[in-house]
Write an enzyme that holds these catalytic residues in place. Structure first.
Site, PDB file in Angstrom:
ATOM      1  N   GLU A   1       0.891  -0.986   0.174  1.00 40.70           N
ATOM      2  CA  GLU A   1      -0.028   0.046  -0.038  1.00 40.70           C
ATOM      3  C   GLU A   1       0.741   1.132   0.067  1.00 40.70           C
ATOM      4  OE1 GLU A   1      -3.781   0.227   2.502  1.00 40.70           O
ATOM      5  OE2 GLU A   1      -2.901   2.122   3.254  1.00 40.70           O
TER       6      GLU A   1
ATOM      7  N   TYR B   1      -5.750   7.930  -0.519  1.00 45.37           N
ATOM      8  CA  TYR B   1      -5.988   9.274  -0.710  1.00 45.37           C
ATOM      9  C   TYR B   1      -6.325  10.300   0.512  1.00 45.37           C
ATOM     10  CZ  TYR B   1     -11.084   8.635  -1.561  1.00 45.37           C
ATOM     11  OH  TYR B   1     -12.415   8.336  -1.219  1.00 45.37           O
TER      12      TYR B   1
ATOM     13  N   ALA C   1      -7.643  12.840   3.413  1.00 44.90           N
ATOM     14  CA  ALA C   1      -8.971  13.025   4.007  1.00 44.90           C
ATOM     15  C   ALA C   1      -9.986  13.600   3.178  1.00 44.90           C
ATOM     16  CB  ALA C   1      -8.581  13.751   5.324  1.00 44.90           C
TER      17      ALA C   1
ATOM     18  N   HIS D   1      -7.984   3.344  -3.377  1.00 50.45           N
ATOM     19  CA  HIS D   1      -9.144   3.352  -2.165  1.00 50.45           C
ATOM     20  C   HIS D   1     -10.113   4.429  -2.749  1.00 50.45           C
ATOM     21  CE1 HIS D   1      -6.531   1.993   1.389  1.00 50.45           C
ATOM     22  NE2 HIS D   1      -5.836   1.411   0.324  1.00 50.45           N
TER      23      HIS D   1
ATOM     24  N   ALA E   1     -19.992   1.116   4.120  1.00 53.15           N
ATOM     25  CA  ALA E   1     -19.201   0.571   3.121  1.00 53.15           C
ATOM     26  C   ALA E   1     -19.746  -0.477   2.147  1.00 53.15           C
ATOM     27  CB  ALA E   1     -17.750   0.050   3.642  1.00 53.15           C
TER      28      ALA E   1
ATOM     29  N   TYR F   1     -11.309  -5.885  10.749  1.00 52.65           N
ATOM     30  CA  TYR F   1     -10.482  -4.970  11.889  1.00 52.65           C
ATOM     31  C   TYR F   1     -10.482  -6.165  12.970  1.00 52.65           C
ATOM     32  CZ  TYR F   1     -11.884  -1.075   9.332  1.00 52.65           C
ATOM     33  OH  TYR F   1     -11.786  -0.045   8.750  1.00 52.65           O
TER      34      TYR F   1
ATOM     35  N   LYS G   1     -20.491  -6.625   4.046  1.00 52.55           N
ATOM     36  CA  LYS G   1     -19.872  -6.095   2.990  1.00 52.55           C
ATOM     37  C   LYS G   1     -19.342  -7.090   2.079  1.00 52.55           C
ATOM     38  CE  LYS G   1     -16.726  -3.958   5.846  1.00 52.55           C
ATOM     39  NZ  LYS G   1     -15.619  -3.073   6.278  1.00 52.55           N
TER      40      LYS G   1
ATOM     41  N   GLN H   1       6.186   6.344  16.152  1.00 50.03           N
ATOM     42  CA  GLN H   1       5.469   5.857  14.852  1.00 50.03           C
ATOM     43  C   GLN H   1       4.319   4.839  15.499  1.00 50.03           C
ATOM     44  OE1 GLN H   1       6.857   3.258  12.056  1.00 50.03           O
ATOM     45  NE2 GLN H   1       6.418   4.608  10.371  1.00 50.03           N
TER      46      GLN H   1
ATOM     47  N   LYS I   1       7.872   3.946   1.586  1.00 52.95           N
ATOM     48  CA  LYS I   1       9.178   3.330   1.828  1.00 52.95           C
ATOM     49  C   LYS I   1       9.470   2.021   1.447  1.00 52.95           C
ATOM     50  CE  LYS I   1       9.871   6.996   5.304  1.00 52.95           C
ATOM     51  NZ  LYS I   1      10.233   7.214   6.687  1.00 52.95           N
TER      52      LYS I   1
END
Length: 292
Positions: free
Chosen positions: A17, A49, A51, A77, A127, A148, A168, A215, A274
């Site tokens: 991603e 993308y 917000a 997305h 969704a 999730y 979904k 992070q 990265k």
């Protein structure tokens, strides 16, 4: 090749991603990192993308470049935030015209400064409604949806969240890609629960190789992912950047090896544009299903 068919072999399907850079220099660096990641045989790349859809155009530009570089399928997305059905349909048409193969269909997070999602007038609330729209109007686009393992932060409880996921999938999703997690037992518990209620599409774990503890804390707080005590202790025993990088990469590598042993159909890596961490953790790994 359809999205679901990528997960129908004994080889673990790797995907990465990306997010749209804000500068031309960032785009150049992203392209270099994509080229480096190609050595690991990814099946496709996805791109988020900003917000509220603030960088949708850039997302399509990035995906166009990635497809030119890799000759691989790409996925955009798409969220319901701030969009009418007409807006969503227009974006889907544009994405298809620019060669996008798959859509990661999401409701989306509430706008900054609010803690509750509000449906846009003329838009969609859930969704599963977005999945239905894509299936109805753009049936040849592959569809991934989010799962999730530690429960969506807005869900009443785990079972309710799982029922939302099933809606979904029943609406036409091809695969489920999970939110990041740091403890594989959370994923296995989630996968078993999905199987128990008849969610029969591939469940693809999402893994983020964290490279520093701040992070890890920030991302965990955003998505309500728990950090195991062992990982926290190892990362905080030394604030040296190289030490924390090594600990994070080693943890993600151990996660990957264990997931392979437990027969996952694929792994989706959140690489934050990265390549160094992903390259180190994947180097030398055989991505064939270790359980076979």
């Amino acid at each position: 090749m359809t999205l679901a068919s990528l997960y129908q072999s004994n080889e673990c399907a790797v995907s990465f991603e990306l997010f749209p850079p804000k500068t031309p220099e960032g785009v150049d660096l992203l392209c270099k990192n994509v080229e480096r990641l190609m050595q690991f045989g990814p099946k496709y790349f996805t791109c988020t993308y900003g917000a509220g859809g603030s960088s949708r155009g850039t997302t399509l530009e990035v995906l166009k470049k990635v497809k030119e570089i890799t000759r691989l399928p790409v996925a955009s997305h798409l969220t319901c935030v701030g969009s009418t059905v007409e807006d969503l349909t227009g974006y889907l048409q544009q994405a298809k015209e620019q060669g996008v193969d798959y859509i990661v269909a999401l409701r989306g997070d509430p706008p900054k400064g609010t803690d509750q999602f509000e449906k846009t007038e003329g838009g969609l609330k859930y969704a599963n409604e977005l999945v239905e729209l894509i299936r109805e109007k753009f049936g040849d686009l592959g569809i991934a949806v989010a799962g999730y393992p530690e429960t969506h932060q807005e869900a009443v409880d785990f079972d309710t969240d799982l029922a939302n996921l099933k809606r979904k999938v029943d609406a036409g999703a091809d695969i489920v890609i999970t939110q990041l997690f740091y403890d594989n037992s959370d994923f296995y518990r989630f996968r078993d629960a999905c199987n128990a209620i008849g969610i029969n599409v591939p469940i693809v774990p999402g893994v983020l190789p964290v490279t520093n503890f701040k992070q890890a804390q920030r991302i965990a707080s955003m998505c309500k992912a728990s950090i195991p005590d062992t990982l926290q202790s190892a990362m905080t025993e030394n604030d040296d950047a190289q030490h924390q990088f090594r600990v994070g990469v080693d943890h993600a590598r151990e996660q990957t090896i264990d997931l392979l042993k437990n027969g996952v159909p694929g792994i989706h890596y959140y690489v934050l544009n990265k390549s160094e961490a992903a390259a180190e953790l994947l180097d030398g790994l055989q991505m064939a299903d270790a359980s076979s």
